[in-house]
Motif scaffolding. Structure first.
Motif, PDB file in Angstrom:
ATOM      1  N   LYS A  20      74.808 114.530  55.573  1.00  0.00           N
ATOM      2  CA  LYS A  20      75.818 115.010  56.070  1.00  0.00           C
ATOM      3  C   LYS A  20      76.013 114.281  57.298  1.00  0.00           C
ATOM      4  O   LYS A  20      77.337 114.251  57.785  1.00  0.00           O
ATOM      5  CB  LYS A  20      75.314 116.470  56.480  1.00  0.00           C
ATOM      6  N   ARG A  32      69.259 116.485  53.208  1.00  0.00           N
ATOM      7  CA  ARG A  32      70.723 116.694  53.141  1.00  0.00           C
ATOM      8  C   ARG A  32      71.579 116.508  54.800  1.00  0.00           C
ATOM      9  O   ARG A  32      72.508 116.257  54.933  1.00  0.00           O
ATOM     10  CB  ARG A  32      70.911 118.275  52.993  1.00  0.00           C
ATOM     11  N   GLY A  33      70.427 117.046  55.499  1.00  0.00           N
ATOM     12  CA  GLY A  33      70.904 116.670  56.857  1.00  0.00           C
ATOM     13  C   GLY A  33      71.399 115.247  57.326  1.00  0.00           C
ATOM     14  O   GLY A  33      72.303 114.956  57.870  1.00  0.00           O
ATOM     15  N   ARG A  34      70.603 114.346  56.885  1.00  0.00           N
ATOM     16  CA  ARG A  34      71.113 112.950  56.976  1.00  0.00           C
ATOM     17  C   ARG A  34      72.240 112.558  56.423  1.00  0.00           C
ATOM     18  O   ARG A  34      73.196 111.745  56.813  1.00  0.00           O
ATOM     19  CB  ARG A  34      69.801 111.925  56.567  1.00  0.00           C
TER      20      ARG A  34
END
Length: 71
Positions: free
Chosen positions: A7, A3-5
């Motif tokens: 976003k 999810r971090g990548r």
């Protein structure tokens, strides 16, 4: 992909669109919005197909089977 990548990529794309807008053909936009072209669409309305059914629904509203709201 986490999810971090995802976003981070969305943020990057949004930032590029916000600060680096592509060249816009304003004359083409003006022609499109101004309606300079002729329309080929012809609409015919048959009044016999239009039905006013408001009176039919009123009788059903009095006898709805919905339960009263809980409080």
């Amino acid at each position: 992909m986490g999810r971090g990548r995802a976003k981070a990529k969305q943020t990057k794309v949004a930032r590029e669109l916000k600060y680096h807008s592509p060249n816009t053909d304003l004359t083409a936009l003006q022609r499109e919005l101004g309606g300079a072209g002729k329309s080929d669409h012809h609409f015919e309305v048959d009044d016999n197909e239009l039905v006013d059914d408001e009176d039919d629904d009123d009788a059903d509203d009095e006898h709805d089977s919905w339960p009263p709201p809980r409080r």
